[in-house]
Design an enzyme around this catalytic site. Sequence first.
Site, PDB file in Angstrom:
ATOM      1  N   ASP A   1      38.794  51.804  31.037  1.00 21.44           N
ATOM      2  CA  ASP A   1      39.703  50.675  31.225  1.00 21.44           C
ATOM      3  C   ASP A   1      40.067  50.210  29.819  1.00 21.44           C
ATOM      4  O   ASP A   1      39.929  50.984  28.862  1.00 21.44           O
ATOM      5  CB  ASP A   1      39.031  49.574  32.065  1.00 21.44           C
TER       6      ASP A   1
ATOM      7  N   LYS B   1      33.508  47.370  39.335  1.00 21.42           N
ATOM      8  CA  LYS B   1      34.059  47.212  37.989  1.00 21.42           C
ATOM      9  C   LYS B   1      32.927  46.834  37.061  1.00 21.42           C
ATOM     10  O   LYS B   1      31.909  46.283  37.491  1.00 21.42           O
ATOM     11  CB  LYS B   1      35.131  46.125  37.969  1.00 21.42           C
TER      12      LYS B   1
END
Length: 448
Positions: free
Chosen positions: A169, A129
């Site tokens: 995201d 991430k």
Amino acid sequence: MTNASEYAKKVQEKIHQRSNHEPEFLQAIDEFLPTIIPFLENHPEYQEHNILSLITEPERVIQFRVPWMDDNGNWQVNRGYRIQFNSALGPYKGGLRFHPSVNLSVLKFLAFEQIFKNALTGLPIGGGKGGSDFDPKGKSDAEIMHFCQSFMTELAKYIGPNQDIPAGDIGVGKREIGYLFGTYKRIKQYDAGVLTGKPLEFWGSQGRKEATGYGAVYFAKHLLADLSETLENKKAIVSGSGNVAIYCIEKLYQLGAKPVTCSDSNGFIYDKAGIDLELLKEIKEVRRERLTEYVKVRPNAQYIEGSVWNFDVEAELAFPCATQNEINLDSAKRLVANGIRVVAEGANMPSSLEAADCFVEAGVYYCPGKAANAGGVAVSALEMSQNSQRLQWETEEVDERLDGIMKHIYQNCRDTAIEHGAKDNLMLGANIAGFARVAEAMLIQGLV
């Protein structure tokens, strides 16, 4: 050798000592470790090789400065991050988040969850991430482009189509992906597979924008099918108003349910007649405005400040699709009292640990984010496959594959929970099923 419970507790205590300044990461650890004890009891080899300590430590944490110039000629700087957490199953895969709340704790929790989410898809991808504390809200297109170009100038050193494949995201949509890809291409030459969530104009996948929201609904569909039920005529509470929430609402309508809420950071819409999907898309995707504009067109709807989860409305389904920890214990108790039977998480860890435990104890079918919202990364992996083949599949094929992957994930979680004596505890099933796949690969590969 200590028993599995004592082993897990020792690892948990050590993580708390080393990461006591990272609350979101600790929350993810505290939710995960206790649930896998039944599996560890039957597999002492993982304790013998101390797999828990290895799997909870990132392989690599990258932090860098992102300098950029605003429209007034002022020099600005933000922090950029990439957490490459685990590559046992394949290259790191996980999104980039641009939001003021981004820090190491948030990204470590997201990357840790991503390991097991990706494992549950059955696809060959590891977990990672990244992102920045940059806030795209209120910025011009030129400022966003300048920031993305600076961000990718540094990130490009650490990613690649067989090494680490970021996606979007919160705060990173097709506009940002486009700017990021253009900069990567200029530095490293053309490689379509280095980012997913790309616009269709340059090797994006049909259905990627819809995938996370659709996937959460598909997960609930397969759960209800086990109960000989469908989504038909069921009322749903949805939070958020980004891609995940919008396409969760769209798929709910397609399968016969009625979503009556959506939200933004200030409040929420309650539309008793059902959310007007086209109006919502117009406001959020075209005009990029606040949800207060919705009630100007739909005067019978209400815009209420605060959290949708503190609002009393009877419904059977809940789809939290906004952000982490949006549902606390009091909100969970309210949802149970209002008749919620299924909570399918479209966001990452939107329920606090106390809220999740409340759902499980109350007999609510709690579908954790690492399982229910895996549709986005699943279609990202399908996008990688299409890029490798220099093909672009039709929407119907992608959607059919997504539905099949979500069915596989649900059944895997269900069967794993039953195998370990916890029927209907999908949180335990998801954690054990994901952990088992990654831990086995780590053991096979040795001490790396």
